[in-house]
Design a protein around this motif. Structure first.
Motif, PDB file in Angstrom:
ATOM      1  N   HIS A  73      51.412  42.587   6.144  1.00 27.60           N
ATOM      2  CA  HIS A  73      49.951  42.574   6.182  1.00 27.60           C
ATOM      3  C   HIS A  73      49.460  43.900   6.766  1.00 27.60           C
ATOM      4  O   HIS A  73      49.920  44.326   7.824  1.00 27.60           O
ATOM      5  CB  HIS A  73      49.488  41.401   7.056  1.00 27.60           C
ATOM      6  CG  HIS A  73      48.036  41.145   6.989  1.00 27.60           C
ATOM      7  ND1 HIS A  73      47.175  41.516   7.990  1.00 27.60           N
ATOM      8  CD2 HIS A  73      47.281  40.547   6.039  1.00 27.60           C
ATOM      9  CE1 HIS A  73      45.951  41.150   7.664  1.00 27.60           C
ATOM     10  NE2 HIS A  73      45.984  40.553   6.485  1.00 27.60           N
ATOM     11  N   GLY A  74      48.588  44.580   6.039  1.00 29.28           N
ATOM     12  CA  GLY A  74      48.029  45.838   6.512  1.00 29.28           C
ATOM     13  C   GLY A  74      48.891  47.057   6.265  1.00 29.28           C
ATOM     14  O   GLY A  74      48.515  48.167   6.628  1.00 29.28           O
ATOM     15  N   ARG A  75      50.040  46.889   5.616  1.00 26.03           N
ATOM     16  CA  ARG A  75      50.952  48.019   5.395  1.00 26.03           C
ATOM     17  C   ARG A  75      50.893  48.509   3.949  1.00 26.03           C
ATOM     18  O   ARG A  75      50.905  47.712   3.018  1.00 26.03           O
ATOM     19  CB  ARG A  75      52.379  47.598   5.741  1.00 26.03           C
ATOM     20  CG  ARG A  75      53.337  48.765   5.667  1.00 26.03           C
ATOM     21  CD  ARG A  75      54.541  48.591   6.559  1.00 26.03           C
ATOM     22  NE  ARG A  75      55.356  49.783   6.460  1.00 26.03           N
ATOM     23  CZ  ARG A  75      56.442  49.874   5.693  1.00 26.03           C
ATOM     24  NH1 ARG A  75      56.875  48.847   5.013  1.00 26.03           N
ATOM     25  NH2 ARG A  75      57.120  51.012   5.648  1.00 26.03           N
ATOM     26  N   GLY A  76      50.853  49.806   3.769  1.00 26.70           N
ATOM     27  CA  GLY A  76      50.797  50.375   2.425  1.00 26.70           C
ATOM     28  C   GLY A  76      49.486  50.032   1.735  1.00 26.70           C
ATOM     29  O   GLY A  76      48.580  49.454   2.328  1.00 26.70           O
ATOM     30  N   VAL A  77      49.385  50.396   0.472  1.00 25.66           N
ATOM     31  CA  VAL A  77      48.156  50.145  -0.283  1.00 25.66           C
ATOM     32  C   VAL A  77      47.981  48.648  -0.509  1.00 25.66           C
ATOM     33  O   VAL A  77      46.892  48.094  -0.310  1.00 25.66           O
ATOM     34  CB  VAL A  77      48.154  50.923  -1.622  1.00 25.66           C
ATOM     35  CG1 VAL A  77      46.848  50.690  -2.375  1.00 25.66           C
ATOM     36  CG2 VAL A  77      48.367  52.421  -1.393  1.00 25.66           C
TER      37      VAL A  77
ATOM     38  N   ALA B 137      43.802  57.896  -5.508  1.00 27.62           N
ATOM     39  CA  ALA B 137      44.009  58.977  -6.477  1.00 27.62           C
ATOM     40  C   ALA B 137      45.357  59.669  -6.300  1.00 27.62           C
ATOM     41  O   ALA B 137      45.973  60.107  -7.265  1.00 27.62           O
ATOM     42  CB  ALA B 137      42.882  59.996  -6.372  1.00 27.62           C
ATOM     43  N   ASP B 138      45.816  59.761  -5.040  1.00 25.43           N
ATOM     44  CA  ASP B 138      47.087  60.422  -4.731  1.00 25.43           C
ATOM     45  C   ASP B 138      47.769  59.619  -3.626  1.00 25.43           C
ATOM     46  O   ASP B 138      47.356  59.675  -2.462  1.00 25.43           O
ATOM     47  CB  ASP B 138      46.835  61.858  -4.278  1.00 25.43           C
ATOM     48  CG  ASP B 138      48.114  62.620  -3.972  1.00 25.43           C
ATOM     49  OD1 ASP B 138      49.210  62.018  -3.944  1.00 25.43           O
ATOM     50  OD2 ASP B 138      48.006  63.842  -3.731  1.00 25.43           O
ATOM     51  N   VAL B 139      48.788  58.878  -3.978  1.00 21.06           N
ATOM     52  CA  VAL B 139      49.443  57.994  -3.003  1.00 21.06           C
ATOM     53  C   VAL B 139      50.052  58.763  -1.837  1.00 21.06           C
ATOM     54  O   VAL B 139      50.197  58.226  -0.747  1.00 21.06           O
ATOM     55  CB  VAL B 139      50.507  57.084  -3.667  1.00 21.06           C
ATOM     56  CG1 VAL B 139      49.852  56.120  -4.649  1.00 21.06           C
ATOM     57  CG2 VAL B 139      51.610  57.888  -4.336  1.00 21.06           C
ATOM     58  N   GLU B 140      50.388  60.035  -2.048  1.00 21.18           N
ATOM     59  CA  GLU B 140      50.953  60.847  -0.963  1.00 21.18           C
ATOM     60  C   GLU B 140      49.936  61.070   0.154  1.00 21.18           C
ATOM     61  O   GLU B 140      50.310  61.373   1.280  1.00 21.18           O
ATOM     62  CB  GLU B 140      51.437  62.196  -1.501  1.00 21.18           C
ATOM     63  CG  GLU B 140      52.547  62.095  -2.522  1.00 21.18           C
ATOM     64  CD  GLU B 140      53.837  61.522  -1.966  1.00 21.18           C
ATOM     65  OE1 GLU B 140      54.152  61.777  -0.784  1.00 21.18           O
ATOM     66  OE2 GLU B 140      54.538  60.813  -2.708  1.00 21.18           O
ATOM     67  N   GLN B 141      48.664  60.915  -0.165  1.00 19.60           N
ATOM     68  CA  GLN B 141      47.599  61.116   0.815  1.00 19.60           C
ATOM     69  C   GLN B 141      47.176  59.819   1.505  1.00 19.60           C
ATOM     70  O   GLN B 141      46.326  59.841   2.382  1.00 19.60           O
ATOM     71  CB  GLN B 141      46.376  61.757   0.143  1.00 19.60           C
ATOM     72  CG  GLN B 141      46.665  63.081  -0.525  1.00 19.60           C
ATOM     73  CD  GLN B 141      47.281  64.103   0.424  1.00 19.60           C
ATOM     74  OE1 GLN B 141      46.783  64.318   1.517  1.00 19.60           O
ATOM     75  NE2 GLN B 141      48.373  64.718   0.011  1.00 19.60           N
ATOM     76  N   PHE B 142      47.761  58.690   1.099  1.00 23.54           N
ATOM     77  CA  PHE B 142      47.393  57.407   1.701  1.00 23.54           C
ATOM     78  C   PHE B 142      48.268  57.157   2.923  1.00 23.54           C
ATOM     79  O   PHE B 142      49.494  57.086   2.808  1.00 23.54           O
ATOM     80  CB  PHE B 142      47.560  56.262   0.688  1.00 23.54           C
ATOM     81  CG  PHE B 142      46.993  54.961   1.163  1.00 23.54           C
ATOM     82  CD1 PHE B 142      45.671  54.649   0.933  1.00 23.54           C
ATOM     83  CD2 PHE B 142      47.783  54.045   1.857  1.00 23.54           C
ATOM     84  CE1 PHE B 142      45.129  53.446   1.375  1.00 23.54           C
ATOM     85  CE2 PHE B 142      47.261  52.843   2.306  1.00 23.54           C
ATOM     86  CZ  PHE B 142      45.930  52.545   2.065  1.00 23.54           C
ATOM     87  N   PRO B 143      47.660  57.014   4.107  1.00 24.45           N
ATOM     88  CA  PRO B 143      48.451  56.794   5.324  1.00 24.45           C
ATOM     89  C   PRO B 143      49.307  55.530   5.221  1.00 24.45           C
ATOM     90  O   PRO B 143      48.805  54.463   4.888  1.00 24.45           O
ATOM     91  CB  PRO B 143      47.390  56.630   6.415  1.00 24.45           C
ATOM     92  CG  PRO B 143      46.150  57.234   5.848  1.00 24.45           C
ATOM     93  CD  PRO B 143      46.228  57.049   4.364  1.00 24.45           C
ATOM     94  N   GLY B 144      50.602  55.676   5.456  1.00 24.90           N
ATOM     95  CA  GLY B 144      51.502  54.535   5.437  1.00 24.90           C
ATOM     96  C   GLY B 144      51.899  54.057   4.054  1.00 24.90           C
ATOM     97  O   GLY B 144      52.407  52.945   3.902  1.00 24.90           O
TER      98      GLY B 144
END
Length: 153
Positions: free
Chosen positions: A72-76, A90-97
């Motif tokens: 819960h709360g981890r990744g997209v 738009a860019d998963v590399e820019q999504f924290p975690g």
């Protein structure tokens, strides 16, 4: 064919396909397959994660092997579940975690699947292309998830 036109042709087909069906696995498996094949030029991974015992667990999907458990709360996916909202990344590399199940994934959309007032799972779609998803995807995939929920629950 334009993206909007594809969705407008696909959604009634999916509605017909799942009409009267109550088995969650069967419905989600056919929806994942129909979506994945209709957008095979863009969608790299298409599938569902379902809430079970306090985590998201891998459900029916199309594409390469995937993560089986997401907190819960981890990744997209986990963030979409926690926030109860669609996330367009738009860019998963820019999504924290971000959880990298595949290094080939570049962008992602995750849509909550609601059962009443609780998130029962999420629809997760990844693309090898940066910024592959937009408000058109959000609109039609949210509509699709509402259709699935009304059929199943």
């Amino acid at each position: 064919m334009m993206k909007q036109q594809r969705y407008e042709e696909l959604l009634p087909q999916i509605a017909s396909l799942i009409s009267g069906e109550k088995d969650v696995t069967s419905v989600l498996a056919n929806v994942a397959a129909a979506l994945h094949h209709a957008f095979s030029d863009t969608f790299f991974w298409t599938g569902f994660y379902m809430v079970a015992e306090g985590e998201l667990r891998l459900g029916p999907f199309q594409g390469p092997v995937a993560c089986m458990h997401i907190a819960h709360g981890r990744g997209v996916c986990g963030t979409s579940w926690a926030e109860g909202q669609t996330l367009v990344v738009a860019d998963v590399e820019q999504f924290p975690g971000h959880i990298a199940c595949s290094s080939l994934s570049r962008s992602e959309i995750v849509v909550p699947l609601w059962r009443g007032d609780e998130v029962a799972g999420v629809l997760d779609i990844d693309s090898r292309q940066l910024a592959a998803f937009d408000q058109t995807d959000r609109h039609y995939l949210e509509t699709l998830c509402a259709m699935i929920a009304s059929e199943l629950w």
